[in-house]
Design a protein around this motif. Sequence first.
Motif, PDB file in Angstrom:
ATOM      1  N   PHE A 167      25.731  27.654  26.057  1.00  0.00           N
ATOM      2  CA  PHE A 167      25.936  26.594  25.556  1.00  0.00           C
ATOM      3  C   PHE A 167      26.456  25.569  26.324  1.00  0.00           C
ATOM      4  O   PHE A 167      26.966  24.223  26.249  1.00  0.00           O
ATOM      5  N   LEU A 168      27.294  25.824  27.536  1.00  0.00           N
ATOM      6  CA  LEU A 168      27.356  25.060  28.868  1.00  0.00           C
ATOM      7  C   LEU A 168      26.361  24.597  29.608  1.00  0.00           C
ATOM      8  O   LEU A 168      26.687  23.426  30.107  1.00  0.00           O
TER       9      LEU A 168
ATOM     10  N   GLU B 229      26.183  38.595  39.379  1.00  0.00           N
ATOM     11  CA  GLU B 229      25.262  39.715  39.030  1.00  0.00           C
ATOM     12  C   GLU B 229      25.058  38.425  37.608  1.00  0.00           C
ATOM     13  O   GLU B 229      23.646  38.996  37.441  1.00  0.00           O
ATOM     14  N   ALA B 230      25.715  38.712  36.623  1.00  0.00           N
ATOM     15  CA  ALA B 230      25.646  37.940  35.249  1.00  0.00           C
ATOM     16  C   ALA B 230      24.901  36.693  35.841  1.00  0.00           C
ATOM     17  O   ALA B 230      24.287  36.166  34.749  1.00  0.00           O
ATOM     18  N   ILE B 231      25.540  35.729  36.757  1.00  0.00           N
ATOM     19  CA  ILE B 231      24.181  34.606  37.007  1.00  0.00           C
ATOM     20  C   ILE B 231      22.962  34.824  36.903  1.00  0.00           C
ATOM     21  O   ILE B 231      21.701  34.301  36.946  1.00  0.00           O
TER      22      ILE B 231
ATOM     23  N   VAL C 113      35.852  20.460  44.473  1.00  0.00           N
ATOM     24  CA  VAL C 113      33.831  20.346  45.253  1.00  0.00           C
ATOM     25  C   VAL C 113      33.036  19.854  44.289  1.00  0.00           C
ATOM     26  O   VAL C 113      32.967  20.390  43.229  1.00  0.00           O
ATOM     27  N   GLU C 114      32.495  18.958  45.127  1.00  0.00           N
ATOM     28  CA  GLU C 114      31.976  17.823  44.374  1.00  0.00           C
ATOM     29  C   GLU C 114      30.376  18.653  44.703  1.00  0.00           C
ATOM     30  O   GLU C 114      29.331  19.142  45.433  1.00  0.00           O
ATOM     31  N   MET C 115      29.403  19.330  43.642  1.00  0.00           N
ATOM     32  CA  MET C 115      28.694  20.132  43.137  1.00  0.00           C
ATOM     33  C   MET C 115      27.215  19.084  42.872  1.00  0.00           C
ATOM     34  O   MET C 115      26.420  19.465  43.674  1.00  0.00           O
ATOM     35  N   ARG C 116      27.529  18.038  42.568  1.00  0.00           N
ATOM     36  CA  ARG C 116      26.467  17.082  42.387  1.00  0.00           C
ATOM     37  C   ARG C 116      27.065  15.686  42.768  1.00  0.00           C
ATOM     38  O   ARG C 116      28.755  15.597  42.189  1.00  0.00           O
ATOM     39  N   PRO C 117      27.006  14.667  42.879  1.00  0.00           N
ATOM     40  CA  PRO C 117      27.918  13.159  42.704  1.00  0.00           C
ATOM     41  C   PRO C 117      28.308  13.249  41.442  1.00  0.00           C
ATOM     42  O   PRO C 117      28.077  13.048  40.003  1.00  0.00           O
ATOM     43  N   GLY C 118      29.557  13.232  41.069  1.00  0.00           N
ATOM     44  CA  GLY C 118      30.431  12.998  40.433  1.00  0.00           C
ATOM     45  C   GLY C 118      30.618  14.037  39.509  1.00  0.00           C
ATOM     46  O   GLY C 118      31.022  14.141  37.796  1.00  0.00           O
ATOM     47  N   ILE C 119      30.236  15.343  39.904  1.00  0.00           N
ATOM     48  CA  ILE C 119      30.171  16.725  39.307  1.00  0.00           C
ATOM     49  C   ILE C 119      30.963  17.272  40.163  1.00  0.00           C
ATOM     50  O   ILE C 119      31.131  18.162  40.698  1.00  0.00           O
ATOM     51  N   TYR C 120      32.147  17.774  39.937  1.00  0.00           N
ATOM     52  CA  TYR C 120      33.153  18.675  40.739  1.00  0.00           C
ATOM     53  C   TYR C 120      33.864  19.861  39.841  1.00  0.00           C
ATOM     54  O   TYR C 120      33.657  20.356  38.713  1.00  0.00           O
ATOM     55  N   ILE C 121      33.903  21.144  40.591  1.00  0.00           N
ATOM     56  CA  ILE C 121      34.368  22.029  40.524  1.00  0.00           C
ATOM     57  C   ILE C 121      35.514  22.054  40.529  1.00  0.00           C
ATOM     58  O   ILE C 121      35.997  21.980  41.538  1.00  0.00           O
ATOM     59  N   LEU C 122      36.920  22.253  40.148  1.00  0.00           N
ATOM     60  CA  LEU C 122      38.656  22.362  40.624  1.00  0.00           C
ATOM     61  C   LEU C 122      39.036  23.484  40.062  1.00  0.00           C
ATOM     62  O   LEU C 122      38.847  24.161  39.298  1.00  0.00           O
TER      63      LEU C 122
ATOM     64  N   ALA D   8      33.880  28.515  36.129  1.00  0.00           N
ATOM     65  CA  ALA D   8      33.764  26.282  36.777  1.00  0.00           C
ATOM     66  C   ALA D   8      32.369  26.953  37.231  1.00  0.00           C
ATOM     67  O   ALA D   8      31.353  26.239  37.561  1.00  0.00           O
ATOM     68  N   ALA D   9      32.055  26.981  39.078  1.00  0.00           N
ATOM     69  CA  ALA D   9      31.120  27.236  39.636  1.00  0.00           C
ATOM     70  C   ALA D   9      29.645  28.196  38.844  1.00  0.00           C
ATOM     71  O   ALA D   9      28.674  28.343  39.073  1.00  0.00           O
ATOM     72  N   ALA D  10      30.433  29.210  38.146  1.00  0.00           N
ATOM     73  CA  ALA D  10      28.977  30.253  37.454  1.00  0.00           C
ATOM     74  C   ALA D  10      28.597  28.902  36.418  1.00  0.00           C
ATOM     75  O   ALA D  10      27.774  29.219  36.218  1.00  0.00           O
ATOM     76  N   ALA D  11      29.526  28.637  35.655  1.00  0.00           N
ATOM     77  CA  ALA D  11      28.774  27.899  34.985  1.00  0.00           C
ATOM     78  C   ALA D  11      27.984  26.246  34.917  1.00  0.00           C
ATOM     79  O   ALA D  11      26.893  26.242  33.717  1.00  0.00           O
ATOM     80  N   ILE D  12      27.799  26.308  35.791  1.00  0.00           N
ATOM     81  CA  ILE D  12      27.148  25.426  36.079  1.00  0.00           C
ATOM     82  C   ILE D  12      25.839  25.188  37.457  1.00  0.00           C
ATOM     83  O   ILE D  12      24.995  24.917  36.727  1.00  0.00           O
ATOM     84  N   CYS D  13      25.762  27.000  37.783  1.00  0.00           N
ATOM     85  CA  CYS D  13      24.853  27.332  38.324  1.00  0.00           C
ATOM     86  C   CYS D  13      23.241  27.363  37.575  1.00  0.00           C
ATOM     87  O   CYS D  13      22.422  26.528  37.421  1.00  0.00           O
ATOM     88  N   PRO D  14      23.368  27.812  35.882  1.00  0.00           N
ATOM     89  CA  PRO D  14      21.847  27.922  35.735  1.00  0.00           C
ATOM     90  C   PRO D  14      21.989  26.238  34.792  1.00  0.00           C
ATOM     91  O   PRO D  14      20.920  26.061  35.228  1.00  0.00           O
TER      92      PRO D  14
END
Length: 166
Positions: free
Chosen positions: A97-98, A156-158, A25-34, A121-127
């Motif tokens: 860190f992420l 919940e952690a996010i 899924v492309e979250m932003r142009p050029g940034i994907y969650i696989l 992977a989806a959680a990592a990009i949220c913040p």
Amino acid sequence: MLRGLLPILSGLVLAASTGPIPEAVEMRPGIYILKGGATPAIYSALKQQHITHVVDLRKDGEITPQSAFVVTTLQEMKVHYMRYATSRVPPAGDLDFLRTLLKGFPKDARIVITCNNGNRAAAAICPWLILDQHLPVEEVLVASRRAGLTAPETEEAIRGYLKERL
């Protein structure tokens, strides 16, 4: 009239759509969650999309003998591979860190973030999307759920991480 504007607005705010990389899924142009591991079709798509970086969030126990093949194949494609293992409930230090990692990529980087099912992977990009790209919390979470954020404890952690920083 409002119904006609909604697709335009959501496309401008957050891309989160299935795109040219299978299982991604492309979250932003050029940034994907696989979600999950790479297949020949995915390698081909990574090459066609000029992916420059892959961030793998799987832990040691999730790495298979095929992982060496993955790393070798990505290196042959001149893709920078990084593994940063994180848990289903990522601690604040991992999210810090992420975020720093995502902020540090070159502007023209094309990035895939992956784990076994897309949850981490989806959680990592949220913040990063919310705090650094200034996108609305609920819109980011909706898009992240489409990308694989399914575990309530991960969300919940996010939310806890964001609450401390907003």
